[in-house]
Design an enzyme around this catalytic site. Sequence first.
Site, PDB file in Angstrom:
ATOM      1  N   ASP A   1       0.803  -1.294   0.016  1.00  0.00           N
ATOM      2  CA  ASP A   1      -0.019   0.043   0.058  1.00  0.00           C
ATOM      3  C   ASP A   1       0.908   1.146   0.107  1.00  0.00           C
ATOM      4  O   ASP A   1       1.548   1.455   0.756  1.00  0.00           O
ATOM      5  CB  ASP A   1      -0.813   0.016   1.177  1.00  0.00           C
ATOM      6  CG  ASP A   1      -1.523   1.245   1.377  1.00  0.00           C
ATOM      7  OD1 ASP A   1      -2.934   1.044   0.707  1.00  0.00           O
ATOM      8  OD2 ASP A   1      -1.555   2.237   1.971  1.00  0.00           O
TER       9      ASP A   1
ATOM     10  N   TYR B   1       3.376   9.827  -0.414  1.00  0.00           N
ATOM     11  CA  TYR B   1       4.606   9.001   0.089  1.00  0.00           C
ATOM     12  C   TYR B   1       5.869   9.143  -0.782  1.00  0.00           C
ATOM     13  O   TYR B   1       6.891   8.965  -0.145  1.00  0.00           O
ATOM     14  CB  TYR B   1       4.124   7.519   0.034  1.00  0.00           C
ATOM     15  CG  TYR B   1       3.075   7.263   0.824  1.00  0.00           C
ATOM     16  CD1 TYR B   1       2.344   8.242   1.702  1.00  0.00           C
ATOM     17  CD2 TYR B   1       2.455   5.770   0.868  1.00  0.00           C
ATOM     18  CE1 TYR B   1       1.404   7.719   2.323  1.00  0.00           C
ATOM     19  CE2 TYR B   1       1.632   5.585   1.908  1.00  0.00           C
ATOM     20  CZ  TYR B   1       0.691   6.347   2.407  1.00  0.00           C
ATOM     21  OH  TYR B   1      -0.216   5.962   3.319  1.00  0.00           O
TER      22      TYR B   1
ATOM     23  N   LYS C   1      -2.573   6.057  -3.989  1.00  0.00           N
ATOM     24  CA  LYS C   1      -3.694   7.083  -3.664  1.00  0.00           C
ATOM     25  C   LYS C   1      -3.311   8.334  -4.178  1.00  0.00           C
ATOM     26  O   LYS C   1      -2.378   8.771  -4.414  1.00  0.00           O
ATOM     27  CB  LYS C   1      -3.663   7.082  -2.058  1.00  0.00           C
ATOM     28  CG  LYS C   1      -3.891   5.831  -1.375  1.00  0.00           C
ATOM     29  CD  LYS C   1      -3.786   6.137   0.222  1.00  0.00           C
ATOM     30  CE  LYS C   1      -3.413   4.903   1.010  1.00  0.00           C
ATOM     31  NZ  LYS C   1      -2.031   4.477   0.984  1.00  0.00           N
TER      32      LYS C   1
ATOM     33  N   HIS D   1      -7.348   9.900  -1.471  1.00  0.00           N
ATOM     34  CA  HIS D   1      -6.577   9.870  -0.199  1.00  0.00           C
ATOM     35  C   HIS D   1      -7.296  10.443   1.101  1.00  0.00           C
ATOM     36  O   HIS D   1      -7.245   9.836   2.084  1.00  0.00           O
ATOM     37  CB  HIS D   1      -5.113  10.493  -0.452  1.00  0.00           C
ATOM     38  CG  HIS D   1      -4.043   9.733   0.722  1.00  0.00           C
ATOM     39  ND1 HIS D   1      -2.617   9.854   0.326  1.00  0.00           N
ATOM     40  CD2 HIS D   1      -4.113   9.576   2.099  1.00  0.00           C
ATOM     41  CE1 HIS D   1      -2.145   9.437   1.395  1.00  0.00           C
ATOM     42  NE2 HIS D   1      -2.990   9.377   2.342  1.00  0.00           N
TER      43      HIS D   1
END
Length: 287
Positions: free
Chosen positions: A46, A51, A81, A115
């Site tokens: 994930d 990120y 996301k 998100h």
Amino acid sequence: MSSIKQKILNNGNVIPTVGLGVYETDPKKCTDLVYEALKVGYRHVDSASIYKNEQEVCDGISKWLKEDSSHKREDVFYTTKLWDADHGYEPAKKAIKLMLEKAKDIGYIDLILIHTPKTSYKKRHGAWKALEEAYEAGTVKNIGISNYGIKHVKEVLAYPDLKVVPAINQVEIHPWLGRKDLVEFCRQNKITPEAYSPLVRGQKMTDPLLLSLAKKYNKSAGQILIRWSLEEGFITLPKTETMSRLAENFDVFDFELSPEDIKTLSDLDEYYISGWDPTIYPLDDEK
């Protein structure tokens, strides 16, 4: 003995019940971490655009796939996301295209989530339309939402042009944050709840009850929390950057908690937020 390692989503697709979360994982470490996780037995990773490690996650998956002809792409579930800045129809289309470019070596994306709901009706709606188009094109196999409270989920379900009901709502869930009303609402609408931060970011590892259960079952405190998440029917996303903990966090299918111990853990619920809580973001009136 409960050993279910996959769940069926509302569109008939399957998702592994334990995934590796890579929030704040250093991109320099991420490829090797994902590769090692797949060697251990994980089949679900994930990530998210915010990120900054999507490419490295895909590289780790690709490395594992190329290692052995018995390793099949359909056995790995890759999630990313769509960040707030990419909400809106056109921005979301561009962001999804970039996500797919990063995933070109693995062919497709298994799941894209919005998100957070922290923008506007118009932008959330536009982003969902873009995700629906990617889903219909087959380049993204599942679409869903993250950090959506009941009011946000209701908004999606009320879109006048809704074609695809979200497969997943990913939110922080653990014994100290059960979100029972949200979980029940999602399940009533065939949306599978997915639990991030099941280890409470390490903030509750010295809890006396948790430690007593770890001793009782001869497991680590983290394994007890992950097992609770599975027993409660969640897809769960433990995160670690420590190679040695990868196997430990995945070694949760050879025992089960008693109903009494599950209830005792669930009774710890105190709406404890370990990080952030976008589920409380207010809805706007703009349509």
